[in-house]
Design a protein around this motif. Structure first.
Motif, PDB file in Angstrom:
ATOM      1  N   TYR A 164      -4.082  17.975   9.986  1.00 19.74           N
ATOM      2  CA  TYR A 164      -3.754  16.709   9.513  1.00 19.74           C
ATOM      3  C   TYR A 164      -4.501  15.726  10.257  1.00 19.74           C
ATOM      4  CZ  TYR A 164      -1.350  16.285  14.087  1.00 19.74           C
ATOM      5  OH  TYR A 164      -0.993  16.467  15.249  1.00 19.74           O
ATOM      6  N   MET A 165      -4.434  14.339   9.874  1.00 22.57           N
ATOM      7  CA  MET A 165      -5.337  13.281  10.333  1.00 22.57           C
ATOM      8  C   MET A 165      -4.452  11.903  10.582  1.00 22.57           C
ATOM      9  SD  MET A 165      -8.976  12.088   9.274  1.00 22.57           S
ATOM     10  CE  MET A 165      -8.361  11.428   7.535  1.00 22.57           C
ATOM     11  N   THR A 166      -4.731  11.230  11.555  1.00 18.71           N
ATOM     12  CA  THR A 166      -3.863  10.122  11.644  1.00 18.71           C
ATOM     13  C   THR A 166      -4.871   8.876  11.584  1.00 18.71           C
ATOM     14  OG1 THR A 166      -4.041  10.239  14.055  1.00 18.71           O
ATOM     15  CG2 THR A 166      -1.960  11.212  12.800  1.00 18.71           C
ATOM     16  N   SER A 209      -0.238   8.923   8.659  1.00 17.81           N
ATOM     17  CA  SER A 209      -0.442  10.412   8.822  1.00 17.81           C
ATOM     18  C   SER A 209      -1.124  10.890   7.389  1.00 17.81           C
ATOM     19  CB  SER A 209       0.884  11.135   9.391  1.00 17.81           C
ATOM     20  OG  SER A 209       1.268  10.586  10.593  1.00 17.81           O
ATOM     21  N   TYR A 210      -1.776  11.839   7.448  1.00 18.49           N
ATOM     22  CA  TYR A 210      -2.402  12.456   6.217  1.00 18.49           C
ATOM     23  C   TYR A 210      -2.102  13.994   6.302  1.00 18.49           C
ATOM     24  CZ  TYR A 210      -5.231   8.109   5.743  1.00 18.49           C
ATOM     25  OH  TYR A 210      -5.544   6.978   5.681  1.00 18.49           O
ATOM     26  N   ARG A 211      -2.055  14.615   5.299  1.00 18.92           N
ATOM     27  CA  ARG A 211      -2.157  15.986   5.402  1.00 18.92           C
ATOM     28  C   ARG A 211      -3.180  16.798   4.482  1.00 18.92           C
ATOM     29  NH1 ARG A 211       1.019  18.584   9.027  1.00 18.92           N
ATOM     30  NH2 ARG A 211       2.764  17.324   9.351  1.00 18.92           N
ATOM     31  N   ASP A 212      -3.735  17.726   4.874  1.00 16.70           N
ATOM     32  CA  ASP A 212      -4.921  18.136   4.161  1.00 16.70           C
ATOM     33  C   ASP A 212      -4.775  18.699   2.975  1.00 16.70           C
ATOM     34  OD1 ASP A 212      -7.661  18.885   4.297  1.00 16.70           O
ATOM     35  OD2 ASP A 212      -7.695  20.233   5.781  1.00 16.70           O
ATOM     36  N   ASN A 213      -5.539  18.662   2.213  1.00 20.75           N
ATOM     37  CA  ASN A 213      -5.425  19.237   0.874  1.00 20.75           C
ATOM     38  C   ASN A 213      -6.563  20.301   0.596  1.00 20.75           C
ATOM     39  OD1 ASN A 213      -5.717  19.696  -2.121  1.00 20.75           O
ATOM     40  ND2 ASN A 213      -4.326  17.786  -2.193  1.00 20.75           N
ATOM     41  N   GLU A 223     -10.874   8.216   5.648  1.00 24.40           N
ATOM     42  CA  GLU A 223     -10.344   8.478   4.291  1.00 24.40           C
ATOM     43  C   GLU A 223      -9.746   7.081   3.808  1.00 24.40           C
ATOM     44  OE1 GLU A 223      -9.749   9.981   1.224  1.00 24.40           O
ATOM     45  OE2 GLU A 223     -10.009  11.671   2.411  1.00 24.40           O
ATOM     46  N   THR A 224      -9.986   6.767   2.405  1.00 20.36           N
ATOM     47  CA  THR A 224      -9.426   5.675   1.821  1.00 20.36           C
ATOM     48  C   THR A 224      -8.623   5.906   0.623  1.00 20.36           C
ATOM     49  OG1 THR A 224     -11.580   5.462   0.607  1.00 20.36           O
ATOM     50  CG2 THR A 224     -11.476   4.278   2.725  1.00 20.36           C
ATOM     51  N   ASP A 225      -8.215   7.050   0.360  1.00 22.75           N
ATOM     52  CA  ASP A 225      -7.315   7.348  -0.624  1.00 22.75           C
ATOM     53  C   ASP A 225      -5.998   7.245  -0.325  1.00 22.75           C
ATOM     54  OD1 ASP A 225      -6.047   8.285  -2.985  1.00 22.75           O
ATOM     55  OD2 ASP A 225      -6.968  10.196  -3.080  1.00 22.75           O
ATOM     56  N   PRO A 226      -5.076   6.273  -0.692  1.00 18.54           N
ATOM     57  CA  PRO A 226      -3.689   6.113  -0.301  1.00 18.54           C
ATOM     58  C   PRO A 226      -2.854   7.175  -0.838  1.00 18.54           C
ATOM     59  CG  PRO A 226      -4.155   4.725  -2.005  1.00 18.54           C
ATOM     60  CD  PRO A 226      -5.431   5.412  -1.670  1.00 18.54           C
ATOM     61  N   SER A 227      -3.205   7.954  -1.715  1.00 17.30           N
ATOM     62  CA  SER A 227      -2.550   8.967  -2.385  1.00 17.30           C
ATOM     63  C   SER A 227      -2.227  10.180  -1.545  1.00 17.30           C
ATOM     64  CB  SER A 227      -2.999   9.422  -3.773  1.00 17.30           C
ATOM     65  OG  SER A 227      -4.104  10.095  -3.635  1.00 17.30           O
ATOM     66  N   ASP A 262     -14.157  -2.664   2.619  1.00 14.66           N
ATOM     67  CA  ASP A 262     -12.990  -3.613   2.493  1.00 14.66           C
ATOM     68  C   ASP A 262     -11.883  -2.437   2.362  1.00 14.66           C
ATOM     69  OD1 ASP A 262     -14.203  -5.675   3.479  1.00 14.66           O
ATOM     70  OD2 ASP A 262     -13.997  -6.749   1.318  1.00 14.66           O
ATOM     71  N   ASP A 263     -11.888  -1.313   1.829  1.00 14.96           N
ATOM     72  CA  ASP A 263     -11.022  -0.626   1.215  1.00 14.96           C
ATOM     73  C   ASP A 263     -10.350  -0.048   2.469  1.00 14.96           C
ATOM     74  OD1 ASP A 263     -13.113   0.856   1.564  1.00 14.96           O
ATOM     75  OD2 ASP A 263     -12.775   2.085  -0.043  1.00 14.96           O
ATOM     76  N   LEU A 264     -10.979   0.121   3.648  1.00 13.98           N
ATOM     77  CA  LEU A 264     -10.402   0.749   4.860  1.00 13.98           C
ATOM     78  C   LEU A 264      -9.296  -0.089   5.184  1.00 13.98           C
ATOM     79  CD1 LEU A 264     -13.813   1.389   6.800  1.00 13.98           C
ATOM     80  CD2 LEU A 264     -12.210   3.117   5.858  1.00 13.98           C
ATOM     81  N   PHE A 265      -9.295  -1.372   5.267  1.00 15.45           N
ATOM     82  CA  PHE A 265      -8.226  -2.196   5.708  1.00 15.45           C
ATOM     83  C   PHE A 265      -7.154  -2.528   4.594  1.00 15.45           C
ATOM     84  CE2 PHE A 265     -12.377  -2.959   7.719  1.00 15.45           C
ATOM     85  CZ  PHE A 265     -12.026  -2.691   9.018  1.00 15.45           C
ATOM     86  N   THR A 266      -7.417  -2.165   3.517  1.00 12.01           N
ATOM     87  CA  THR A 266      -6.307  -2.302   2.270  1.00 12.01           C
ATOM     88  C   THR A 266      -5.563  -1.034   2.246  1.00 12.01           C
ATOM     89  OG1 THR A 266      -7.868  -1.949   0.697  1.00 12.01           O
ATOM     90  CG2 THR A 266      -7.486  -4.137   1.534  1.00 12.01           C
TER      91      THR A 266
END
Length: 333
Positions: A23-25, A38-42, A51-55, A179-183
């Motif tokens: 995982y990554m935070t 918090s992200y979970r690995d896929n 990582e910039t994918d909100p899904s 900018d997507d890093l901050f949105t």
């Protein structure tokens, strides 16, 4: 509990492994809001730094820090403001864990930085950028190869948790395309995601502001300011910063310190020189048991937009613990 180090536990100590393999935070500080993602690995789409994918976000929690805003990138290098200080330490060789997780020796320049509490940070900046190691001139080479990137930050727990070592890798300059890093939070919530309150409250007044520190839960830090070793020494290497010059003669002559002290003595007021930029005069009224305080700022220009001086806060500590926020929450006496 799954992160607790069993070897430490056997000795009656508490330590944690923070080996983020699955995982990554990410922490985002936007205005007065701080978000923890918090992200979970896929397996089919592995995580990557930045990582910039909100899904891929698994959980989002937030804290409203109220008056606490973003830290300037150069905050560790100077002592702007009052009740903060810095100690430039010079060069040091350290072992640094690079992109391949290999420990390599690095030359760094180090600064100690003290904030409102009695602990300090230690920032280690790259001493030899790539262009210097390769003896390249600064013309016609990428600007990234000329920068002194941050490498290691020693972070005090400040009573809330353990001291930490934070290592910086994968350095890169940001552009308008980033900018997507901050949105991330905005796009996560647009997908139906919810960023819960880290304090578990209902967003009332008690849930706003810095974390509350309870004295009995105070965790000592090994990065407490030691008056035997701390020396104020500001040096930033900034192209727009000038080395302070020491005027010859009486140290009080430059800001009218003698005149202020004489005036205070004749008026029956006590004078405290807080710093070179702030003098406080106080008068105790024994009849009403009140104290009248007047603050005199030196060489500080009011804001160009509001014509106001910098904000400040005054409090009386209820114990010897010098913390950033009042113990037990609430207001100071």
């Amino acid at each position: 509990e799954e992160d607790i180090d069993p070897d430490f536990a056997e000795k009656g100590l508490l330590g944690c492994w923070k080996n983020q393999t699955d995982y990554m935070t990410t922490m985002l500080h936007l205005g007065n809001m701080m978000y923890f993602l918090s992200y979970r690995d896929n397996v089919t789409d592995a995580l990557r730094p930045g990582e910039t994918d909100p899904s891929k976000i698994d959980e989002c929690i937030s804290i409203d820090l109220a008056v606490i805003g973003n830290i300037r990138p150069d905050w560790f290098l100077d002592k702007r403001g009052d009740d903060t200080d810095v100690q430039y330490l010079g060069n040091q060789h350290v072992y640094y864990s690079d992109e391949n997780r290999t420990s390599v020796p690095k030359l760094v320049k180090q600064w100690r930085k003290k904030d409102f509490a009695s602990q300090y940070f230690v920032m280690s900046m790259m001493g030899n950028p790539p262009n210097r190691l390769e003896n390249n001139a600064t013309d016609n080479i990428p600007v990234e190869d000329t920068l002194h990137w941050p490498l290691i930050l020693n972070i005090p727990g400040e009573g809330f948790g353990d001291d930490q070592l934070q290592v910086y890798r994968n350095h890169a300059l940001l552009t308008d395309d980033d900018d997507d890093l901050f949105t991330l939070v905005q796009r996560y919530e647009a997908m139906g995601g919810v960023c819960g309150n880290a304090r578990g409250g209902d967003d009332d007044a008690s849930d706003i502001g810095p974390p509350v520190l309870e004295e009995e839960a105070y965790i000592p830090s090994d990065l407490e300011v030691d008056p035997n070793s701390w020396v104020s020494n500001e040096y930033t290497f900034s192209p727009v910063w000038q080395v302070p010059t020491q005027e010859m003669g009486d140290e009080n002559d430059d800001d009218g310190g003698d005149d202020a002290a004489s005036a205070a003595a004749s008026s029956g007021k006590a004078t405290t020189r807080v710093s070179d930029r702030l003098t406080v005069q106080s008068c105790h009224d024994t009849a009403t048991n009140t104290i009248d305080l007047s603050f005199h700022f030196h060489d500080i220009a009011p804001s160009s937009t509001t014509a106001l001086l910098p904000w400040m806060a005054i409090g009386y500590r209820s114990s010897d613990v010098c913390a950033m926020t009042p113990l037990e929450g609430g207001s100071t006496p």
